[in-house]
Design a protein around this motif. Structure first.
Motif, PDB file in Angstrom:
ATOM      1  N   SER A   1      37.491  45.626  37.986  1.00 55.30           N
ATOM      2  CA  SER A   1      36.689  45.078  39.083  1.00 55.30           C
ATOM      3  C   SER A   1      35.449  45.926  39.337  1.00 55.30           C
ATOM      4  CB  SER A   1      37.525  44.955  40.352  1.00 55.30           C
ATOM      5  OG  SER A   1      38.059  46.213  40.721  1.00 55.30           O
ATOM      6  N   SER A   2      35.520  47.215  39.027  1.00 55.11           N
ATOM      7  CA  SER A   2      34.374  48.108  39.137  1.00 55.11           C
ATOM      8  C   SER A   2      34.612  49.296  38.220  1.00 55.11           C
ATOM      9  CB  SER A   2      34.193  48.588  40.575  1.00 55.11           C
ATOM     10  OG  SER A   2      33.078  49.445  40.671  1.00 55.11           O
ATOM     11  N   GLN A   3      33.559  49.809  37.621  1.00 52.25           N
ATOM     12  CA  GLN A   3      33.711  50.966  36.744  1.00 52.25           C
ATOM     13  C   GLN A   3      33.157  52.231  37.379  1.00 52.25           C
ATOM     14  OE1 GLN A   3      32.348  48.646  33.086  1.00 52.25           O
ATOM     15  NE2 GLN A   3      33.911  50.018  32.255  1.00 52.25           N
ATOM     16  N   GLN A   4      32.624  52.104  38.587  1.00 49.56           N
ATOM     17  CA  GLN A   4      32.158  53.263  39.342  1.00 49.56           C
ATOM     18  C   GLN A   4      32.596  53.058  40.781  1.00 49.56           C
ATOM     19  OE1 GLN A   4      28.187  54.372  38.493  1.00 49.56           O
ATOM     20  NE2 GLN A   4      28.253  56.160  39.797  1.00 49.56           N
ATOM     21  N   ILE A   5      33.492  53.944  41.248  1.00 48.07           N
ATOM     22  CA  ILE A   5      34.105  53.751  42.554  1.00 48.07           C
ATOM     23  C   ILE A   5      34.140  55.052  43.347  1.00 48.07           C
ATOM     24  CG2 ILE A   5      35.557  51.859  41.727  1.00 48.07           C
ATOM     25  CD1 ILE A   5      37.897  53.903  41.736  1.00 48.07           C
ATOM     26  N   SER A   6      34.583  54.944  44.591  1.00 52.48           N
ATOM     27  CA  SER A   6      34.773  56.108  45.458  1.00 52.48           C
ATOM     28  C   SER A   6      36.255  56.468  45.513  1.00 52.48           C
ATOM     29  CB  SER A   6      34.288  55.786  46.877  1.00 52.48           C
ATOM     30  OG  SER A   6      32.919  55.454  46.861  1.00 52.48           O
TER      31      SER A   6
ATOM     32  N   GLU B   1      53.449  49.376  34.014  1.00 48.88           N
ATOM     33  CA  GLU B   1      53.671  48.038  33.481  1.00 48.88           C
ATOM     34  C   GLU B   1      52.760  47.040  34.192  1.00 48.88           C
ATOM     35  OE1 GLU B   1      57.379  44.978  32.674  1.00 48.88           O
ATOM     36  OE2 GLU B   1      57.773  47.065  33.173  1.00 48.88           O
ATOM     37  N   ALA B   2      52.188  46.131  33.420  1.00 48.20           N
ATOM     38  CA  ALA B   2      51.306  45.101  33.983  1.00 48.20           C
ATOM     39  C   ALA B   2      52.135  43.981  34.591  1.00 48.20           C
ATOM     40  CB  ALA B   2      50.403  44.543  32.898  1.00 48.20           C
ATOM     41  N   GLU B   3      51.514  43.257  35.500  1.00 49.07           N
ATOM     42  CA  GLU B   3      52.128  42.073  36.101  1.00 49.07           C
ATOM     43  C   GLU B   3      51.529  40.836  35.434  1.00 49.07           C
ATOM     44  OE1 GLU B   3      51.995  39.709  40.334  1.00 49.07           O
ATOM     45  OE2 GLU B   3      51.833  41.888  40.376  1.00 49.07           O
TER      46      GLU B   3
ATOM     47  N   HIS C   1      41.018  46.757  40.366  1.00 48.66           N
ATOM     48  CA  HIS C   1      41.829  45.682  39.797  1.00 48.66           C
ATOM     49  C   HIS C   1      41.473  45.574  38.324  1.00 48.66           C
ATOM     50  CE1 HIS C   1      43.930  41.826  39.578  1.00 48.66           C
ATOM     51  NE2 HIS C   1      42.878  41.371  38.899  1.00 48.66           N
ATOM     52  N   MET C   2      42.465  45.746  37.461  1.00 49.53           N
ATOM     53  CA  MET C   2      42.247  45.634  36.032  1.00 49.53           C
ATOM     54  C   MET C   2      42.963  44.402  35.504  1.00 49.53           C
ATOM     55  SD  MET C   2      42.208  49.633  35.247  1.00 49.53           S
ATOM     56  CE  MET C   2      42.880  50.025  36.818  1.00 49.53           C
ATOM     57  N   GLU C   3      42.335  43.766  34.528  1.00 48.79           N
ATOM     58  CA  GLU C   3      42.855  42.509  34.011  1.00 48.79           C
ATOM     59  C   GLU C   3      42.728  42.503  32.487  1.00 48.79           C
ATOM     60  OE1 GLU C   3      41.987  38.827  36.285  1.00 48.79           O
ATOM     61  OE2 GLU C   3      40.904  38.273  34.457  1.00 48.79           O
ATOM     62  N   ALA C   4      43.830  42.163  31.818  1.00 42.49           N
ATOM     63  CA  ALA C   4      43.825  41.990  30.369  1.00 42.49           C
ATOM     64  C   ALA C   4      44.132  40.521  30.085  1.00 42.49           C
ATOM     65  CB  ALA C   4      44.868  42.888  29.720  1.00 42.49           C
ATOM     66  N   VAL C   5      43.214  39.864  29.403  1.00 45.10           N
ATOM     67  CA  VAL C   5      43.411  38.471  29.019  1.00 45.10           C
ATOM     68  C   VAL C   5      43.769  38.483  27.541  1.00 45.10           C
ATOM     69  CG1 VAL C   5      42.381  36.181  28.841  1.00 45.10           C
ATOM     70  CG2 VAL C   5      41.757  37.696  30.750  1.00 45.10           C
ATOM     71  N   VAL C   6      44.972  37.984  27.230  1.00 48.10           N
ATOM     72  CA  VAL C   6      45.512  38.078  25.875  1.00 48.10           C
ATOM     73  C   VAL C   6      45.526  36.689  25.231  1.00 48.10           C
ATOM     74  CG1 VAL C   6      47.455  38.876  24.484  1.00 48.10           C
ATOM     75  CG2 VAL C   6      46.980  39.972  26.689  1.00 48.10           C
TER      76      VAL C   6
ATOM     77  N   VAL D   1      47.763  41.802  34.889  1.00 43.58           N
ATOM     78  CA  VAL D   1      46.951  42.567  35.837  1.00 43.58           C
ATOM     79  C   VAL D   1      47.641  43.862  36.267  1.00 43.58           C
ATOM     80  CG1 VAL D   1      45.770  40.527  36.725  1.00 43.58           C
ATOM     81  CG2 VAL D   1      47.851  41.333  37.846  1.00 43.58           C
ATOM     82  N   PHE D   2      46.808  44.754  36.812  1.00 48.39           N
ATOM     83  CA  PHE D   2      47.270  46.041  37.306  1.00 48.39           C
ATOM     84  C   PHE D   2      46.241  46.538  38.318  1.00 48.39           C
ATOM     85  CE2 PHE D   2      46.762  50.715  36.554  1.00 48.39           C
ATOM     86  CZ  PHE D   2      47.910  51.125  37.195  1.00 48.39           C
ATOM     87  N   ASP D   3      46.712  46.988  39.479  1.00 48.07           N
ATOM     88  CA  ASP D   3      45.838  47.577  40.502  1.00 48.07           C
ATOM     89  C   ASP D   3      46.177  49.052  40.624  1.00 48.07           C
ATOM     90  OD1 ASP D   3      44.540  45.180  41.169  1.00 48.07           O
ATOM     91  OD2 ASP D   3      46.143  44.626  42.536  1.00 48.07           O
ATOM     92  N   TYR D   4      45.142  49.885  40.728  1.00 46.51           N
ATOM     93  CA  TYR D   4      45.365  51.328  40.804  1.00 46.51           C
ATOM     94  C   TYR D   4      44.382  51.949  41.793  1.00 46.51           C
ATOM     95  CZ  TYR D   4      46.359  56.085  39.314  1.00 46.51           C
ATOM     96  OH  TYR D   4      46.731  57.408  39.277  1.00 46.51           O
TER      97      TYR D   4
END
Length: 99
Positions: free
Chosen positions: A11-16, A55-57, A22-27, A65-68
């Motif tokens: 969702s962003s590659q530069q954050i605070s 583990e991804a959801e 939010h990361m997303e892998a489309v397979v 997806v995965f949120d960190y």
């Protein structure tokens, strides 16, 4: 058989600090979405090589997806490890966390 294709995005590659990404892998494989991946993990690694895996959801339609939330400033490499239909793919994105 064609190898799988994994499109990884953040969702962003530069954050605070303490911001959630939010990361997303489309397979996919050719034009088909893969909803039956054997494994989809996200690895979060620091620049000094310390890493953790999560583990991804599965969201459906080939989307995993995965949120960190990053608690420490620095540069991170997030790699999705996807195993499906006899293939393995490991695309990565860089995340910069600023104070």
């Amino acid at each position: 058989m064609e190898p799988i294709d994994v499109k990884l995005s953040a969702s962003s590659q530069q954050i605070s600090l303490n911001e959630t990404v939010h990361m997303e892998a489309v397979v996919t494989q050719q034009a088909d979405v893969i909803d039956d991946a054997d494994e989809v993990m996200f690895e979060v690694a620091t620049s000094d090589g310390v890493s953790m895996e999560f583990e991804a959801e599965h969201q459906g339609e080939g989307v995993y997806v995965f949120d960190y939330q990053f608690k420490t400033a620095g540069e991170y490499k997030v790699t999705s490890h996807v195993t499906a239909r006899g293939f393995h793919a490991m695309p990565s994105v860089q995340i910069v966390v600023e104070e």
